[in-house]
Design an enzyme around this catalytic site. Structure first.
Site, PDB file in Angstrom:
ATOM      1  N   VAL A 166       3.620   5.430  -0.446  1.00 23.97           N
ATOM      2  CA  VAL A 166       4.403   6.309   0.412  1.00 23.97           C
ATOM      3  C   VAL A 166       4.194   5.854   1.843  1.00 23.97           C
ATOM      4  O   VAL A 166       3.080   5.490   2.236  1.00 23.97           O
ATOM      5  CB  VAL A 166       3.978   7.786   0.263  1.00 23.97           C
ATOM      6  CG1 VAL A 166       4.752   8.677   1.235  1.00 23.97           C
ATOM      7  CG2 VAL A 166       4.190   8.257  -1.165  1.00 23.97           C
ATOM      8  N   CYS A 167       5.265   5.844   2.617  1.00 24.37           N
ATOM      9  CA  CYS A 167       5.207   5.517   4.035  1.00 24.37           C
ATOM     10  C   CYS A 167       4.612   4.107   4.219  1.00 24.37           C
ATOM     11  O   CYS A 167       4.952   3.183   3.471  1.00 24.37           O
ATOM     12  CB  CYS A 167       4.417   6.593   4.779  1.00 24.37           C
ATOM     13  SG  CYS A 167       4.708   6.656   6.563  1.00 24.37           S
ATOM     14  N   THR A 168       3.714   3.934   5.175  1.00 27.88           N
ATOM     15  CA  THR A 168       3.180   2.601   5.460  1.00 27.88           C
ATOM     16  C   THR A 168       2.119   2.163   4.467  1.00 27.88           C
ATOM     17  O   THR A 168       1.540   1.083   4.620  1.00 27.88           O
ATOM     18  CB  THR A 168       2.612   2.550   6.889  1.00 27.88           C
ATOM     19  OG1 THR A 168       1.684   3.631   7.071  1.00 27.88           O
ATOM     20  CG2 THR A 168       3.729   2.654   7.912  1.00 27.88           C
TER      21      THR A 168
ATOM     22  N   GLY B 200       8.091   4.827  -1.373  1.00 25.63           N
ATOM     23  CA  GLY B 200       8.776   5.872  -0.634  1.00 25.63           C
ATOM     24  C   GLY B 200       8.752   5.570   0.855  1.00 25.63           C
ATOM     25  O   GLY B 200       7.850   4.890   1.350  1.00 25.63           O
ATOM     26  N   ALA B 201       9.732   6.071   1.565  1.00 26.02           N
ATOM     27  CA  ALA B 201       9.805   5.866   3.013  1.00 26.02           C
ATOM     28  C   ALA B 201       8.820   6.816   3.707  1.00 26.02           C
ATOM     29  O   ALA B 201       7.782   7.150   3.153  1.00 26.02           O
ATOM     30  CB  ALA B 201      11.242   6.054   3.489  1.00 26.02           C
TER      31      ALA B 201
END
Length: 234
Positions: A103-105, A152-153
């Site tokens: 998720v994310c970075t 996921g962004a």
């Protein structure tokens, strides 16, 4: 369909963004016959970037089997990209997992471990372009699936991401039931959650505020890319 004792492991680290972790945990924890494993080097509390501390339930050393591994993001991800204990754990556990996720970075950490080379992936909008340095194909979408990699962004997309993973593990009916239980029916008060929808002036000022941190992240990503180039066959 899900099987007894489906094990989903999520990596903790100092200064992670807690919603990157707790959003998916809330979704995953509603699956039938699932075990959530919160992983770090020790069992001491791990502080998030906004002050909440989270207790690991297992160490890297003690973890020998997972069905899913997930790496969240957050400011501490920068240091994590050069943390050899974490990278070695990810390299060890990933081949045994049905799904390797982030998720994310957190996707940049997967990339630093050499686990996204040749895969489509996403990340937080401010840093998704850095995936190219790590051999991935960056995609600006909320959830990206490429074979057994699911990414996921930024931050809130962790809920969408987790519902996607649940559908893969337990079926769409279970994922939809969880979505209904959680009343996940977002209607944000502003259309400002993405550079594609936010006012251009707001995007510009936000990029300016993040610029020095993003530059530091990029420098670490570039170093990770050099290390990968040194170990990959020519």
């Amino acid at each position: 369909m899900s099987t007894p004792n489906t094990r989903i492991g999520l990596v903790l680290f100092p200064r992670l963004t807690q919603l990157d972790l707790t959003g998916p945990v809330e979704v995953f924890g509603r699956m039938p016959e699932v075990e959530i494993v919160l992983l770090w080097k020790t069992l001491y509390p791990v502080p998030s970037d906004r002050g909440m501390s989270i207790l690991p339930t297992a160490t890297f050393e003690d973890c020998d089997r997972l069905d899913v591994i997930c790496v969240p993001g957050g400011p501490g991800q920068v240091e994590l990209m050069e943390d050899e204990d974490t990278l070695q754990f990810l390299r060890r556990i990933a081949p045994t997992c049905k799904f390797v996720t982030s998720v994310c970075t957190g996707s940049l950490v997967l990339g630093a471990a050499g686990l996204l080379n040749g895969y489509r992936a996403t990340s937080h909008w401010s840093s998704v372009d850095q995936l190219t340095l790590l051999g991935a194909d960056p995609v600006s979408e909320r959830v990206v699936r490429d074979r057994n990699r699911i990414t996921g962004a930024g931050v809130t997309s962790g809920i969408d991401f987790a519902l996607t993973v649940v559908a893969e593990l337990a079926g769409a009916d279970v994922a939809q039931e969880i979505q209904l239980q959680m009343e996940y029916d977002p209607e944000p008060p502003y259309q400002a959650g993405s550079p594609r929808s936010a006012p251009p002036a707001l995007v510009t000022t936000t990029r300016e505020k993040l610029a020095s941190f993003i530059a530091r992240r990029r420098a670490v990503t570039e170093r990770a890319a050099k290390r990968l180039a040194n170990v990959q066959p020519t």
